[in-house]
Design a protein around this motif. Structure first.
Motif, PDB file in Angstrom:
ATOM      1  N   PHE A  28      39.990  38.840  32.554  1.00 50.78           N
ATOM      2  CA  PHE A  28      41.067  38.065  33.153  1.00 50.78           C
ATOM      3  C   PHE A  28      41.125  38.171  34.681  1.00 50.78           C
ATOM      4  O   PHE A  28      41.807  37.386  35.324  1.00 50.78           O
ATOM      5  N   GLN A  60      40.292  43.898  30.078  1.00 49.10           N
ATOM      6  CA  GLN A  60      41.162  42.881  30.666  1.00 49.10           C
ATOM      7  C   GLN A  60      40.794  42.619  32.123  1.00 49.10           C
ATOM      8  O   GLN A  60      40.879  41.486  32.602  1.00 49.10           O
ATOM      9  N   ARG A 109      40.607  29.330  34.588  1.00 48.40           N
ATOM     10  CA  ARG A 109      40.843  30.589  35.302  1.00 48.40           C
ATOM     11  C   ARG A 109      39.705  30.913  36.265  1.00 48.40           C
ATOM     12  O   ARG A 109      39.748  31.924  36.953  1.00 48.40           O
TER      13      ARG A 109
END
Length: 237
Positions: free
Chosen positions: A95, A91, A134
């Motif tokens: 992210f 992650q 993102r």
């Protein structure tokens, strides 16, 4: 004084514990964490998995995943099981845009079962994983694909692109399969895949909806075989 010297040569601390060494500087994880995680991974024993998708088998020896749908890929290889620590590092890579962690996830590509695949693929493609909204312009498994490409001397080709703006993450199990059916199109002509053995590389295997749907596209385009490889398999939970 010693810590200042170390920081001069090694500028990237370990993502997990903050230590500084040559490994953390190169792959984002220090040698201490690598060794401790390997011990834990090696100490875990999982029931025998399906020979196709690696999912846990039921008591009668059947695979729920393969029995619930027509599977278009011939085999699925995973580098690691997705246990809590691996999920956390993944992650952070995906992210929080810690691109250096791609190198950590490519560490185990030399495992015998990967480099000695009898039917070597003709090319490597990636399942789209970038997220421009993102600010992530890299694939978490890109470094793995590049190392395999050099090892096998096969090209990395543009495969499919995602046309749906919806994301798989956050969707219910059933919704993932409906979304995958309309989410991808070929980047270029679908005629170039005829007779190829294609290796699709993705970051994580959860429901397998996208991998199976994209495998179906390649088979329909004339590919003789599709294999898949992922960084993490859900079976470690």
């Amino acid at each position: 004084m010693l810590s200042q010297i170390i920081r001069f040569f090694y500028s990237h601390p370990c993502t997990a514990c903050g230590r500084l060494d040559s490994f953390s500087n190169r792959i984002g994880i220090c040698i201490h964490c690598i060794r401790s995680r390997r011990k834990i991974q090696n100490s875990k024993t999982f029931p025998p998995g399906c020979s196709v998708c690696s999912s846990h088998l039921e008591e009668d020896g059947n695979c729920e995943y393969c029995n619930s749908r027509f599977v278009f890929f011939s085999a699925l290889f995973s580098l690691r099981s997705r246990m809590s620590w691996e999920r956390q590092i993944f992650q952070t890579c995906k992210f929080r845009n810690e691109k250096i962690l791609q190198n950590y996830f490519a560490l185990d590509f030399r495992k015998e079962k990967f480099i000695k695949i009898e039917d070597k693929p003709d090319c490597i493609v990636f399942l789209p994983s970038e997220d421009r909204e993102r600010g992530r312009f890299f694939h978490p498994a890109r470094h793995l694909g590049e190392r395999l490409s050099r090892k096998w001397k096969v090209p990395i080709l543009p495969g499919v692109k995602k046309v749906s703006k919806d994301k798989q993450s956050g969707k219910m199990f059933q919704e993932r399969f409906f979304h995958a059916k309309k989410a991808f199109v070929f980047s270029k002509s679908d005629r170039i895949w005829k007779g190829f053995h294609i290796l699709i590389i993705d970051d994580i295997f959860t429901t397998g909806a996208s991998l199976n749907e994209v495998s179906k596209m390649y088979i329909a385009a004339g590919a003789r075989k599709v294999s898949c490889m992922v960084l993490l398999n859900k079976e470690g939970d």
